[in-house]
Scaffold this active site. Sequence first.
Site, PDB file in Angstrom:
ATOM      1  N   ASP A   6     -37.477  38.802  16.084  1.00 53.80           N
ATOM      2  CA  ASP A   6     -37.139  37.483  15.535  1.00 53.80           C
ATOM      3  C   ASP A   6     -37.343  36.453  16.639  1.00 53.80           C
ATOM      4  OD1 ASP A   6     -35.908  35.354  13.898  1.00 53.80           O
ATOM      5  OD2 ASP A   6     -35.201  37.031  12.689  1.00 53.80           O
ATOM      6  N   HIS A  29     -40.484  33.298  12.134  1.00 55.81           N
ATOM      7  CA  HIS A  29     -39.517  33.956  13.023  1.00 55.81           C
ATOM      8  C   HIS A  29     -40.245  34.710  14.141  1.00 55.81           C
ATOM      9  CE1 HIS A  29     -35.839  32.930  10.917  1.00 55.81           C
ATOM     10  NE2 HIS A  29     -36.377  33.286   9.776  1.00 55.81           N
ATOM     11  N   GLU A  45     -38.794  32.435   5.416  1.00 54.73           N
ATOM     12  CA  GLU A  45     -38.547  31.218   6.186  1.00 54.73           C
ATOM     13  C   GLU A  45     -39.683  30.887   7.148  1.00 54.73           C
ATOM     14  OE1 GLU A  45     -33.718  31.179   6.248  1.00 54.73           O
ATOM     15  OE2 GLU A  45     -34.646  32.409   7.794  1.00 54.73           O
ATOM     16  N   TRP A  68     -33.371  38.079  -1.534  1.00 62.53           N
ATOM     17  CA  TRP A  68     -32.199  37.635  -0.756  1.00 62.53           C
ATOM     18  C   TRP A  68     -31.719  36.253  -1.152  1.00 62.53           C
ATOM     19  CZ3 TRP A  68     -31.870  33.668   3.081  1.00 62.53           C
ATOM     20  CH2 TRP A  68     -33.074  33.022   3.374  1.00 62.53           C
ATOM     21  N   TYR A 103     -24.472  39.706   1.984  1.00 62.28           N
ATOM     22  CA  TYR A 103     -24.597  39.252   3.362  1.00 62.28           C
ATOM     23  C   TYR A 103     -23.273  39.466   4.100  1.00 62.28           C
ATOM     24  CZ  TYR A 103     -29.366  37.563   3.512  1.00 62.28           C
ATOM     25  OH  TYR A 103     -30.734  37.509   3.558  1.00 62.28           O
ATOM     26  N   GLU A 138     -26.188  36.465  14.398  1.00 62.69           N
ATOM     27  CA  GLU A 138     -26.008  35.227  15.167  1.00 62.69           C
ATOM     28  C   GLU A 138     -24.581  35.155  15.730  1.00 62.69           C
ATOM     29  OE1 GLU A 138     -27.508  35.391  12.218  1.00 62.69           O
ATOM     30  OE2 GLU A 138     -29.128  33.921  12.062  1.00 62.69           O
TER      31      GLU A 138
END
Length: 789
Positions: free
Chosen positions: A210, A284, A348, A419, A444, A496
Amino acid sequence: MRTVSFLLALLWVALLNCIGQTPNRYTLVPRPAQLEPRPGEFVLGPGTTFLVPAGLPALKTVVDSFASQINRSTGLSMAVQTGTASPAAGTNQLVFITSRDTTLGSEGYRIDATDSRITVEATATNGFFYAVQTLYQLLPPAILGKPAVAGTGKPAWTIPACRIQDRPRYVYRGLHLDVSRHFFSVPFIKRYLDLMALHKFNTFHWHLTDDQGWRIEIKKYPKLTQVGAQRRETIVGHYDDYDPQVFDGQPYGGFYTQDQVREVVRYAAARHITVVPEIELPGHALAALAAYPELSCNPSSTYQPATKWGVFTDVFCPTETTFGFLQDVLTEVMSLFPGKYIHIGGDECPKDAWRKSTFCQQLIKREGLKNEHELQLYFINRIDKFVTAKGRRIIGWDEILEGNGPTTRLSPKATVMSWRGTKGGIQAARQQHDVVMTPGKFCYLDHYQGDPALEPTGFGDLLPLSLVYSYNPTPTELSPAEATHILGAQGNVWTEYIDTPEQAEYMVWPRAAALAEVVWTPLALKDYTDFSRRLPTHLARLSSLNVNYARTFFDATLSAQPTSDGKVQVTLTKNPLAPGELRYTVDGSIPSGESSRYEQPLVLDQSTTVRTATFQGSQPLSQLAKVQTEFLVSKATGKPYTLVSAPTTGRPDRNYSLTNGVVGGMGGYELANVVSFANDINLIIDLGTSQPVEGVRVGFVKYTAKNMCLPRQVEIAVSDDGKTFRPALTTKTNAAEGGKRAIVRLPFDFPPTTARYVRIIARTVGTVPAGLRNPGKAAQMAVDEIEVR
Ligand code: ACM
């Protein structure tokens, strides 16, 4: 009807007495497809033997490992023998028999446990492996732990008699782990796999690359780990906790060598878990670009592995150099991971760099593509072609459907991981793609599991245990034929805000146990009340394994309302599905087994921190230091007020939330119990009678990353009639104050006087001051509670 229920109840009690069981005799998680309780129990003892058919080494390995674990924890030395059971002989035996019953499927099994013998049947090694996980859970939780202490503490090592026939609802039962945002060691990964196995998960999705770190050694591209596996530092706290953002100044890194990867894959395989590696593309990709800038659309730029979270506009450029690189990487990856699926990310990917790139624009023309979204599909399909040519399949986040239209089509062999809700999954299944469901709302596990004010920092949103449990991966919108494409579901663990092994376990367990039941247990048998009944024993299993699971299930909720005489009445509510009782303190101390038992609402006549925890007898079930809430009591408590200026939230504030004694919440994803204003605040509190007053305290939200600033000035005035006001205090406040977000209780003391009405005007700074995150943006103010002294 009543007579019938009464007779049924009698019968049930009689049955329980007859077989000497409480309903907690069977506490399997996930719940099996069929379980028939029987009276009696099988006792493990020195004479117990295990019998495995000859010529089945894989089964022998499963049983050997089972026997050695239970020998370790019980101190017994039970032997594994090879041979065929004769029906007459072999009492006090656990007999494993290969079945030809195709209704069991390859993962199903049957257990027939009597007081003298246990027979385990399956058609394949996986089935036997899952039967063994069930046997562990039929034994006392201590079976999973370290050696039992000799003497009195030793449980009776018994398996309650029963007949179980079981097989999973879905073929794909996954847990994911992001090791890029934070790195997790090989021993931790092994433990993660052990816990997955106990819950009959069969797929580990390893998110290896990532923006913040590339974590897998690739021999042909050493800089991926030399450069891409290290970031300079890491943002502190939540993305918006500080203004400006604060960084820890600590270099951070880590990666897995190919030998370590092989070791993990082998370890997983022994637990019947397939590892799905994820190599993120085309987005990413910052860590890869830091190592090899030539893979970007601006090869002369330099890049750094990201030091904060989010989505970045620098992505892989669809050049032949990039495809050559990715094919080399995937070739090495495929040599390490023998499973069918290679996860290629796909999520993304901003199109900014491609839009600006002459190369990309020419490529779009040359390939007859409509736009950058179709270019993304071109990218994905090229990778798909390469991977499928090697006999594997790609799986990607639902953005791999981007650009999918009548002219350009996602490769039919691609599997979609849904997702962003379930829409992508539904669309994909209708187009005959296989689908794994991982919608954020249910799957999640980086989201909060309880009150954000009490939980460690989570990503956002609230995903309590019960909501995970409620999930049905097969969307009702699908026809039965379309629904066959739903392979299963997966829990995702983005890291994160998960920076230690302990925190990872806290976020994952027991929510993943609920998910295990979602993907294993027949829909008709899913029952949260029954799951809750089994949960305490299951948590005892996790305790035996020293898992740092969350005890949020046992947390009480607190609610409060002011009384007519200016006090605050606080109600503590226990989770009705949890055992135990609540104890509490009001002196700030951590509750213990000796603290007062909660029996009725508490009435507070002064500001108080209430702490509570759930106990069974004197044994704590919840985390002792956790549930604590401050309630504010002042002359303003429960008093009505007039909002001269209208609020933007809390409108029309009929519940008088500014004087109800309840403080606001700053934890997590949203502000709770605050009233916000776009302009000046102007409100008048009516204390009911004229009385001595000498100060006001206002809880202002300081959340400047979200444009919520302190006021620039506060003006207090008092009145006896609510019409004519006498100034009491005018004072400047620091609207430019940034730093850590907080509710700041600003005191405004003034010379003692007597009054019935208190007016508070807080002047907005108008626009966010220079030096803060968003200078010039419209500023807001928000207040949680007002106190009057
Ligand atoms: C994702 O959560 N970005 C797949």
